[in-house]
Scaffold this active site. Structure first.
Site, short mmCIF file in Angstrom:
data_model
loop_
_atom_site.label_atom_id
_atom_site.label_comp_id
_atom_site.label_asym_id
_atom_site.label_seq_id
_atom_site.Cartn_x
_atom_site.Cartn_y
_atom_site.Cartn_z
N HIS A 177 5.68 -0.74 -2.91
CA HIS A 177 5.15 0.03 -4.04
C HIS A 177 5.24 1.53 -3.79
CE1 HIS A 177 2.74 -3.76 -5.43
NE2 HIS A 177 4.02 -3.81 -5.76
N ALA A 216 -9.96 -7.58 8.09
CA ALA A 216 -8.71 -7.39 8.84
C ALA A 216 -8.96 -6.60 10.12
CB ALA A 216 -7.69 -6.68 7.96
N ASN A 235 0.83 -1.20 0.00
CA ASN A 235 0.00 0.00 0.00
C ASN A 235 0.86 1.25 0.00
OD1 ASN A 235 -1.99 -1.86 0.16
ND2 ASN A 235 -2.44 -1.54 2.33
N PRO A 288 -11.38 -11.85 3.74
CA PRO A 288 -12.76 -12.36 3.69
C PRO A 288 -12.97 -13.37 2.56
CG PRO A 288 -12.72 -9.95 3.42
CD PRO A 288 -11.31 -10.42 3.39
N CYS A 315 13.81 10.24 -6.81
CA CYS A 315 14.62 10.51 -8.01
C CYS A 315 14.80 9.22 -8.79
CB CYS A 315 15.97 11.09 -7.61
SG CYS A 315 17.09 11.24 -9.03
P1 OAD Z 1 -6.09 -6.23 -4.42
O1 OAD Z 1 -7.10 -5.19 -4.67
O2 OAD Z 1 -5.60 -7.03 -5.56
O3 OAD Z 1 -6.65 -7.27 -3.35
C1 OAD Z 1 -7.30 -6.82 -2.18
C2 OAD Z 1 -7.57 -8.02 -1.30
O4 OAD Z 1 -8.12 -7.53 -0.08
C3 OAD Z 1 -8.55 -9.02 -1.88
O5 OAD Z 1 -8.03 -10.32 -1.75
C4 OAD Z 1 -9.80 -8.84 -1.00
O6 OAD Z 1 -10.49 -10.06 -0.82
C5 OAD Z 1 -9.18 -8.39 0.30
N1 OAD Z 1 -10.06 -7.61 1.20
C6 OAD Z 1 -11.12 -6.82 0.91
N2 OAD Z 1 -11.64 -6.26 2.01
C7 OAD Z 1 -10.87 -6.69 3.05
C8 OAD Z 1 -10.90 -6.47 4.48
N3 OAD Z 1 -11.79 -5.66 5.05
N4 OAD Z 1 -9.96 -7.09 5.23
C9 OAD Z 1 -9.03 -7.92 4.67
N5 OAD Z 1 -8.98 -8.16 3.34
C10 OAD Z 1 -9.88 -7.56 2.54
O7 OAD Z 1 -4.89 -5.51 -3.63
P2 OAD Z 1 -3.36 -5.90 -3.53
O8 OAD Z 1 -3.19 -7.37 -3.40
O9 OAD Z 1 -2.76 -5.04 -2.51
O10 OAD Z 1 0.13 -1.96 -7.10
O11 OAD Z 1 -2.84 -5.45 -4.96
C11 OAD Z 1 -1.48 -5.53 -5.25
C12 OAD Z 1 -1.06 -4.39 -6.12
O12 OAD Z 1 -1.88 -4.37 -7.28
C13 OAD Z 1 -1.26 -3.02 -5.52
O13 OAD Z 1 -0.27 -2.65 -4.60
C14 OAD Z 1 -1.24 -2.15 -6.73
C15 OAD Z 1 -1.90 -3.01 -7.78
O14 OAD Z 1 -1.20 -3.07 -8.99
C16 OAD Z 1 0.56 -0.73 -7.46
O15 OAD Z 1 -0.18 0.22 -7.43
C17 OAD Z 1 1.98 -0.65 -7.87
#
Ligand code: OAD
Length: 253
Positions: free
Chosen positions: A125, A238, A108, A221, A133
């Site tokens: 990220h 979470a 995040n 979830p 830079c």
């Molecule tokens: P995602 O949006 O891919 O996944 C979010 C996850 O959070 C899913 O598995 C949901 O089921 C879960 N979720 C939703 N609500 C929740 C809650 N209240 N408690 C716990 N879990 C919950 O997000 P990331 O895996 O972080 O990169 O995505 C990875 C990267 O994809 C990001 O950092 C971003 C994107 O490309 C960049 O911006 C460089």
């Protein structure tokens, strides 16, 4: 409840506990995730994958577009500006203060772990509140760099300044990748919170911990790419599960 207690025991029996967080941990702070139900890209589709290449081709245009957007910020940027840490961030900060959680890798960019008292945080990220830079990798607070002449230049090496947030098509900064790898190499237990475990290299860290015989505990979830590999699945939000896990750890420690 039984699963939470079992997770607490596994955590307490581990030598080096690492946590990987993703967008899901900030959902209860009002920031939408990318994938899955309620996800930005589930609704709008994925953005173009060549953002970094376009920045390098025409840095001035890139910065002028940012300046033009100004107050017409996207919903996502507005949410980032308004978000406050939630009980999940607080629980992880407490686990670190207890000496149990050794390091946290977050995908995040929202600064919420650092805002809530976690110190050992690797922002793989980047951080939306910082600039970086492209040439020397130095990071700066946004206010430290003048945007009067675009594109801004690094005060140290005159390289191109961009946001610290890693863009599509941009390699993870080497210092950050080294830090994440160093921590993953040490870990024998990883708590994986709120990530779809879809984006590499971050999604590879839990796999590495598992491959060397470590424990994986997932809090989410919904099922993810790595759920089948996890020793314990704590299904839920979470902000609800993590505080219960901390209570359980403190009770049996
Ligand atoms: P995602 O949006 O891919 O996944 C979010 C996850 O959070 C899913 O598995 C949901 O089921 C879960 N979720 C939703 N609500 C929740 C809650 N209240 N408690 C716990 N879990 C919950 O997000 P990331 O895996 O972080 O990169 O995505 C990875 C990267 O994809 C990001 O950092 C971003 C994107 O490309 C960049 O911006 C460089």
């Amino acid at each position: 409840m039984k699963d939470i207690e079992q997770a607490a025991k596994l955590i307490l029996n581990s030598a080096y506990v690492l946590c990987l967080t993703g967008a899901g941990i900030s959902v209860e702070s009002g920031i939408r995730p990318f994938r899955g139900p309620g996800g930005l890209w589930t609704e709008f589709g994925e953005p173009p994958m060549d953002g970094y290449q376009r920045l390098l081709q025409n840095p001035k245009k890139h910065w002028e577009e940012i300046a033009r957007r100004g107050s017409r910020d996207s919903e996502f940027v507005r949410a980032l500006g308004e978000a406050k840490p939630n009980p999940a961030h607080l629980a992880l900060a407490e686990l670190e203060q207890l000496g149990i959680l050794k390091y946290l890798i977050t995908q995040n960019i929202d600064n919420l772990h650092l805002a809530d008292g976690s110190y050992h945080v690797a922002e793989i990220h980047g951080n939306s509140q910082k600039l970086r830079c492209v040439r020397c990798g130095n990071r700066y607070a946004r206010e430290a760099i003048s945007l009067e002449i675009l594109p801004p230049q690094c005060p140290r090496c005159r390289g191109l300044i961009k946001t610290d947030t890693v863009m599509f098509g941009e390699p993870i900064p080497k210092d950050m990748l080294r830090l994440c790898q160093r921590e993953t190499d040490k870990a024998d237990c990883m708590i994986v919170v709120g990530t779809s475990a879809f984006v590499y290299p971050a999604a590879g860290f839990p796999l590495e911990v598992k491959q060397k015989g470590g424990i994986l505990i997932e809090i989410n979830p919904y099922a993810t790419e790595i759920s089948p590999l996890c020793d314990i699945l704590l299904k839920g939000k979470a902000g609800e599960i993590l505080p219960q896990l901390v209570v359980s750890i403190k009770a049996i420690r």
